[in-house]
Scaffold this active site. Structure first.
Site, short mmCIF file in Angstrom:
data_model
loop_
_atom_site.label_atom_id
_atom_site.label_comp_id
_atom_site.label_asym_id
_atom_site.label_seq_id
_atom_site.Cartn_x
_atom_site.Cartn_y
_atom_site.Cartn_z
N GLU A 1 -0.35 5.20 -0.90
CA GLU A 1 -1.43 6.30 -0.99
C GLU A 1 -0.01 6.82 -0.34
O GLU A 1 0.24 7.41 0.08
CB GLU A 1 -2.64 6.11 -0.43
CG GLU A 1 -3.52 5.18 -0.31
CD GLU A 1 -4.57 5.46 0.87
OE1 GLU A 1 -4.69 5.59 1.97
OE2 GLU A 1 -5.99 4.37 0.39
N TYR B 1 0.26 -1.15 0.55
CA TYR B 1 0.16 -0.45 0.05
C TYR B 1 0.74 0.96 0.14
O TYR B 1 2.17 1.29 0.86
CB TYR B 1 -1.01 0.20 1.67
CG TYR B 1 -2.46 -0.10 0.81
CD1 TYR B 1 -2.97 1.23 0.17
CD2 TYR B 1 -3.17 -1.03 1.45
CE1 TYR B 1 -3.83 0.73 -0.06
CE2 TYR B 1 -4.59 -1.57 0.81
CZ TYR B 1 -4.69 -0.88 0.06
OH TYR B 1 -6.05 -0.36 -0.08
N THR C 1 -2.54 6.53 -22.27
CA THR C 1 -2.90 5.24 -21.60
C THR C 1 -1.15 4.58 -21.67
O THR C 1 -0.44 5.41 -22.61
CB THR C 1 -3.46 3.86 -21.84
OG1 THR C 1 -3.72 4.07 -23.85
CG2 THR C 1 -5.22 4.88 -21.61
#
Ligand code: DSN
Length: 434
Positions: A62, A60, A239
């Site tokens: 963030e 994780y 993309t």
């Protein structure tokens, strides 16, 4: 060993889950024995696959490098910094955000950074080649912002001036009438170069910001085959998995002035934890795209699309805009057979091992679910080493399949020929043959 001729990469790690292993094997088989002409797809390198399938998926993270909300991100920070640095080195640009999970998220973040709810945006019509996030009624974008659409000029009968090109007079008129806060360039179904300069001039003339959605041509820009919008547009979104040949995901380049607004729009504005395994895959792809051989790849993608376009035109299929300058070939099937829809053509070509998608053509009389067009793309098969001769052969096989579509034996014969062709150009030669 898998029951398939082509094992999926890292197949041996899946022995404990035979169901998923079998499905991955089946997809590896499909990708290896049918022709991939979906213009938004490609084959990544095994290095990109390895990074994407790595232990980085466990973390994780963030926030951004140096400003995370969880501990243990020392290595992750280096991964993300590497991806950002490689991206700015590849394209230029002052600031990179490599966290968007997809192109749609990148576009939503750019709108969030540049606009207030209700602001007016001028972008390309979906049925003339734009994207859902360019203000389609079905997209959240049209509910938050007020989109006005430009399109392409009408088709003509003059082969030297076929029309169906972005109508810059219309862009300019609409900009003057509606005074948009933002003008968006970029498309999903448009076979021509999109020059960023006229858009910049029009945006400046009405005091609008300018965003370039480079999802489709990003690899052609990186490889020097198309003009770069970086440094011309305020924000460039794209993309990473189409012509750029990286893992499935998005990215944003912008000026230093917009860096904070773009970063906050992605996190915490739109997304939670970034996919750092995918970001490592992006870093690998950005380094690959900086190599000299990627320039040859980009040029070959364009040459291959041109060869495919000539071949399908020789079968009696009309080319929207009269040709191609990128990786796409947009086909109008009505000249081939007025009764043949894009949906039926896509389905029979799938049975023949030729994978592509139905697509609306400008002012299509049929619905987006049925359509009168087909979109073909050259990026994926160029990666496997196919050249203009193979593209010409595939174009002829497309004609044969569509002509003989009610004859199952004829379609099966094409399928066998396609399989043989694909086996000579494996996407993962080092991993095949399990
Ligand atoms: N679905 C992509 C394409 O095929 O062009 C755009 O999002």
């Amino acid at each position: 060993m898998s029951s398939h001729t082509h094992a999926s990469p890292f197949d041996e790690w899946l022995t404990g889950d035979p169901e998923v292993r079998a499905l991955l094997g089946a997809e590896a088989e499909r990708q290896s024995t049918t022709v991939q002409l979906i213009a938004s797809e490609n084959f990544t390198s095994t290095a990109v696959l390895a990074a994407t399938g790595s232990v980085l998926t466990n973390k994780y993270a963030e926030g951004y490098p140096g400003r995370r909300y969880y501990g243990g991100n020392q290595v992750i920070d280096e991964v993300e910094d590497l991806a950002r640095d490689r991206l700015t080195a590849l394209f230029g640009g002052e600031h990179a955000n490599v966290q968007p999970h997809a192109g749609s998220n990148a576009n939503l973040a750019a709108y969030q950074a540049l606009l207030k709810p209700g602001d007016t945006v001028l972008a390309m019509r979906l049925d003339h080649g734009g994207h859902l996030t360019h203000g389609s009624p079905a997209s959240i974008t049209s509910k938050v912002w007020n989109f006005v659409s430009y399109g392409v000029s009408p088709a003509t009968d003059d082969p030297d001036k076929p029309g169906e090109l972005i109508d810059f007079d219309q862009v300019s008129d609409l900009a003057r009438t509606h005074r948009p806060a933002l003008i968006v360039a970029g498309s999903t179904a448009y076979a021509r170069i999109i020059d960023p300069l006229p858009f910049r001039e029009i945006a400046d003339s009405v005091g609008a910001r300018f965003m370039f959605d480079a999802a489709h041509p990003a690899g052609l820009i990186a490889g020097g085959a198309h003009p770069s919008p970086v440094g011309v547009a305020d924000v460039v979104t794209f993309t990473t998995h189409k012509t750029l040949r990286g893992p499935r995901g998005g990215a944003i380049l912008c000026s230093a002035e917009l860096a904070k607004a773009i970063d906050s729009a992605i996190f915490p504005g739109l997304q939670g934890g970034p996919l750092e395994n995918v970001i490592a895959g992006k870093a690998v792809a950005f380094a690959e795209a900086a190599r000299p051989e990627f320039r040859s790849y980009a040029a070959q993608v364009v040459a291959n699309a041109r060869a495919l376009a000539y071949a399908v035109a020789a079968e009696g299929i009309r080319l929207v805009s009269g040709g191609t300058e990128n990786h796409q070939v947009l086909c109008d099937l009505r000249t081939f057979d007025a009764e043949l829809t894009g949906k039926e053509a896509q389905e029979v070509l799938d049975r023949a091992g030729i994978t592509c998608n139905r697509n609306t053509i400008p002012d299509d009389p049929r619905s987006p679910f049925v359509t009168s067009g087909l979109r073909l793309g050259s990026a994926a098969q160029t990666t496997t080493g196919m050249g203009e001769a193979e593209m010409a052969r595939i174009g002829a096989l497309i004609g044969r399949t569509l002509r003989e579509r009610s004859d199952d034996a004829a379609v099966a014969a094409v399928r066998a020929e396609i399989r043989e062709l694909c086996l000579a150009f494996p996407p993962y030669p080092d991993l095949d043959g399990a």
